[in-house]
Design an enzyme around this catalytic site. Structure first.
Site, PDB file in Angstrom:
ATOM      1  N   ASN A 131       0.824  -1.197   0.000  1.00 31.38           N
ATOM      2  CA  ASN A 131       0.000   0.000   0.000  1.00 31.38           C
ATOM      3  C   ASN A 131       0.869   1.261   0.000  1.00 31.38           C
ATOM      4  O   ASN A 131       0.985   1.941  -1.016  1.00 31.38           O
ATOM      5  CB  ASN A 131      -0.956  -0.025   1.192  1.00 31.38           C
ATOM      6  CG  ASN A 131      -2.038   1.036   1.086  1.00 31.38           C
ATOM      7  OD1 ASN A 131      -1.908   1.999   0.365  1.00 31.38           O
ATOM      8  ND2 ASN A 131      -3.118   0.836   1.824  1.00 31.38           N
ATOM      9  N   ASP A 132       1.540   1.523   1.117  1.00 34.00           N
ATOM     10  CA  ASP A 132       2.338   2.753   1.207  1.00 34.00           C
ATOM     11  C   ASP A 132       3.468   2.783   0.179  1.00 34.00           C
ATOM     12  O   ASP A 132       3.825   3.851  -0.317  1.00 34.00           O
ATOM     13  CB  ASP A 132       2.936   2.893   2.612  1.00 34.00           C
ATOM     14  CG  ASP A 132       1.848   3.042   3.666  1.00 34.00           C
ATOM     15  OD1 ASP A 132       0.769   3.554   3.307  1.00 34.00           O
ATOM     16  OD2 ASP A 132       2.078   2.643   4.811  1.00 34.00           O
TER      17      ASP A 132
END
Lengths: 107, 476
Positions: free
Chosen positions: B403-404
Site C-alpha cells: 500500500n504505502d
C-alpha cells in the site's frame, strides 16, 4: 577486584573496535540489513556477563535486586536475540535450497 | 605456586578475548549472503564461553560463598530471562520478527541501565568511571523505553500511528536536558535532594532514570510504523554504546569491545537503512512521519472491483506483468501461489517481473527471502531504481498486499509520505490491486492509486485470490 582500565588503552580499544565495526558492516546488500541488525542485537547481549558480575558481587539487598533484574534482562537479550537471528537466517537457507533445486533453463 | 584467583582472572580475560574474536568473525560472516547462516553459530560460541568463564569470576565466587544464596539467585535469573525470551522467540510468527528484535534490544538496554545504576549506588569505582557509567545508563534507559514503544507499536498493542503534540521537539529536549542535569547532580552530590520534598526518596539518580526512560518513550512515540525498522536499528546501536560504556566503567573487556563494535556497526546500518528509504536520520526522527492526516485532499474517482476471471484474461493477454508484493503477501503466505501464477503466465509467453521496494514487508529483504523460498529465481527480482523505468511499458502491474510503497501521495508536497521513493505502478497501463479490504496502509494515508481510472481492486485474502486466479488462467 579487576584493575581499572587506563585511559590510553581505553581510547585505543574504542578506536580499533569502532573501526572494525565500520569495516565489517559497510557495503552490504539491503537484503542482509535485518539479519545483521538481529545478529548485532545478539552480540550486545554480552551485557549479560556484566550483569552476572554485578549480581555476583552485590553487597546490599538493593544491589542484589537490581543485579537480579539486570541478569534476567541480559539473559533475555542473549537467548531471544539468538533464536530470532537463527530463525531469520533459516529463511536464507531455505531460499538458497529452493534456488539450487530449480532446474536450470526451465522446463 | 600461583594462586587460583589470579589464574582465574587471567583465564577470564583470555576467554573474553577469544569471545571478541568470535564476535568479529560472526559479524563478518553475516555480512555475506553465502556465509550468513553460519555467522550466528560463531557468535553463539563466543557468547557461551564468555558466560561460562564469568560464572567462575573470582569476585563472584568469593562473594557467592560468603552469602551462600547468590549462585542460586544467579541461576534463577538466567533461567527466567533465558527461558521466557527463547520460548517467545521460537513461537512468534515470522512476520513479527522486527518487533522481536526491538524487544530483545530493549532488554539489553535495560540490563545496561541496571548495571550503571548499581555502579553508581555502590560508588566504589571513582568519579571518572561513574561518569562513563551514568552516560551508559542514560543511553541504555533511552534504548529500553524506546524499544518497548517500538515493539508495542509494531505489535499493534498501541496505536501504530505517529503521536504528536505542539512543541514536541522542544519538550523532548527539555526532558533530555533534565536527565543530563540530574545525572550530573547524582555524580557530583548524591545527597543534593535530601531536603527537597518528594525528591528526597528517589534522589538525583532516581530522577535521572525516570527522565531517561521518559525521553526514550517520547523519542519513539512520534515515529510512524513504516519508519520503525530504522529506529529499531538506531536503538540497537544505542544499546551497543551503552554496553561499551558500562564495560569501561566496570573494566570488562568483552563488554567494551562488543559494545563499541555493535555501536559502530549499528550506526552504519542505521544510516544504510535510512539511505535505502531515501531519507535522513533526522528526517526519520523529527519529522513525525504519518502524523499529519490529510483531511482536505479530495480523492477523485471510485473504487472499481474486479473478479478473478477478468483478471485472468487481462494477465493472459499481456506481454509484460510486474508484480509488486508487500506485507499482505507475507501475512497471507501467498508466495507459493504467486510462484505458481508466474509459472502459468510464463508458459503462456508472458514476461513476469517482481518489483521489490526496499522496505516492503516492514523488514528489508523480507520479500526477497519469501519469494526465493517459493522458488522465484533471483533474476526475476528487481530493485526500485531498476524497475521504475519499466512501468511505462508494463501492461499489468499487480500489487499484492502493498500500500504505502506504491502510494503516489509520496510525490505530493505536504503528504506525510512525501519524499519516500515508491514503486511507480500507476504508470502501467493497468493496475490490479489485491487487497483484503478497504483499509489504509501502515502510514494511515489514503491511497489515491486505488481510485485511478486504470486501477481495479481485486478483494480477498491474497492466497485465496491468487489460487482462484491460477485456476482461471489454466482454463484459458
Amino acid at each position: 577486584m579487576t584493575t581499572p582500565i587506563d585511559p590510553v588503552s581505553a581510547i585505543l580499544i574504542t578506536i580499533l573496535a569502532a573501526f572494525t565495526g565500520y569495516e565489517v558492516i559497510s557495503r552490504i546488500p539491503s537484503l542482509l540489513h535485518t539479519p545483521l541488525m538481529s545478529g548485532s542485537n545478539f552480540i550486545h547481549g554480552v551485557v549479560l556477563v556484566g550483569a552476572m558480575v554485578i549480581l555476583g558481587t552485590a553487597k546490599t539487598p538493593a544491589e542484589q535486586v537490581i543485579g537480579f533484574i539486570a541478569v534476567v534482562l541480559g539473559a533475555a537479550n542473549v537467548t531471544g536475540g539468538y533464536a530470532v537471528t537463527e530463525r531469520i537466517l533459516q529463511m536464507f537457507d531455505r531460499a538458497k535450497k529452493a534456488e539450487q533445486g530449480k532446474p536450470k533453463g526451465g522446463k | 605456586m600461583v594462586d587460583l584467583t589470579s589464574v582465574l582472572t587471567y583465564a577470564a580475560d583470555g576467554v573474553y578475548a577469544l569471545a571478541i574474536i568470535l564476535f568479529i568473525v560472526a559479524l563478518h560472516r553475516m555480512s555475506n549472503p553465502a556465509t550468513a547462516r553460519s555467522g550466528i553459530l560463531w557468535a553463539g560460541a563466543g557468547m557461551l564461553v564468555a558466560i561460562i568463564v564469568t560464572g567462575f569470576n573470582p569476585d563472584v565466587l568469593a562473594n557467592g560463598s560468603a552469602l551462600g544464596t547468590d549462585l542460586l539467585l544467579m541461576l534463577a535469573a538466567l533461567a527466567i530471562g533465558g527461558a521466557i525470551a527463547y520460548y517467545a522467540a521460537i513461537k512468534v510468527q515470522m512476520t513479527a520478527m522486527p518487533q522481536m528484535v526491538a524487544v530483545y534490544n530493549g532488554m539489553g538496554g535495560g540490563a545496561a541501565a541496571a548495571i550503571a545504576a548499581v555502579t553508581m549506588i555502590s560508588g566504589t569505582s571513582g568519579q571518572a568511571y561513574e561518569a562513563l557509567a551514568i552516560t551508559g545508563g542514560l543511553i541504555g534507559a533511552v534504548s529500553f523505553a524506546g524499544s518497548i514503544i517500538a515493539f508495542a507499536k509494531l505489535q499493534e498493542l498501541i496505536n501504530s500511528k505517529a503521536v504528536t503534540f505542539p512543541a514536541q521537539n522542544a519538550v523532548n529536549m527539555l526532558v533530555l536536558a533534565g536527565a543530563v542535569v540530574s545525572g550530573a547532580l547524582a555524580l557530583a552530590d548524591p545527597g543534593v535532594f535530601a531536603h527537597v520534598a518528594g525528591l528526597s526518596v528517589i534522589g538525583p539518580l532516581g530522577l535521572f532514570f525516570i527522565l531517561g526512560l521518559a525521553f526514550g518513550f517520547m523519542m519513539a512515540i512520534p515515529i510512524g510504523g513504516a519508519d520503525m525498522p530504522v529506529v529499531i536499528s538506531l536503538f540497537n546501536a544505542f544499546t551497543g554504546m551503552a554496553v561499551g560504556l558500562d564495560g569501561f566503567a566496570t573494566s570488562n573487556y568483552a563488554m567494551i569491545v562488543a559494545g563499541v563494535l555493535v555501536g559502530a556497526a549499528g550506526s552504519i546500518l542505521t544510516l544504510l537503512m535510512a539511505k535505502a528509504m531515501n531519507r535522513s536520520i533526522s528526517n526519520v526522527l523529527f519529522s513525525a512521519f504519518g502524523a499529519k492526516e490529510e483531511t482536505g485532499t479530495q480523492v477523485k474517482g471510485s473504487l472499481k472491483p474486479i473478479e478473478a476471471a477478468d483478471v485472468a484474461v487481462m494477465l493472459a493477454y499481456a506481454s509484460k506483468v510486474v508484480v509488486a508484493p508487500g506485507y499482505g503477501m507475507a501475512v497471507a503466505q501467498a508466495q507459493q501461489k504467486v510462484k505458481e501464477m508466474m509459472d502459468v503466465l510464463e508458459q503462456k509467453g508472458v514476461q513476469v517481473k517482481f518489483a521489490i521496494h526496499p522496505v516492503a514487508g516492514r523488514m528489508p529483504g523480507h520479500m526477497n527471502v519469501l519469494l526465493a523460498e517459493a522458488g522465484v529465481p533471483y533474476d526475476h527480482l528487481y530493485d526500485l531504481e531498476d524497475i521504475n523505468s519499466e512501468f511505462e511499458t508494463t501492461d499489468v502491474a499487480m500489487v499484492i498486499g502493498a500500500n504505502d510503497t506504491v502510494n503516489p501521495a509520496a510525490h505530493r508536497q505536504g503528504s506525510p509520505l512525501f519524499g519516500m521513493p515508491i514503486l511507480e505502478v500507476e504508470r502501467a497501463k493497468n493496475v490490479i490491486v489485491l487487497k483484503r479490504g478497504q483499509g489504509k496502509g501502515f502510514a494511515g494515508v489514503e491511497n489515491d492509486l486505488f481510485f485511478r481510472d486504470n486501477t481495479r481492486m481485486f478483494y480477498g485474502d491474497a492466497a485465496d485470490s491468487i489460487s482462484k486466479l491460477v485456476q482461471e488462467l489454466k482454463k484459458l
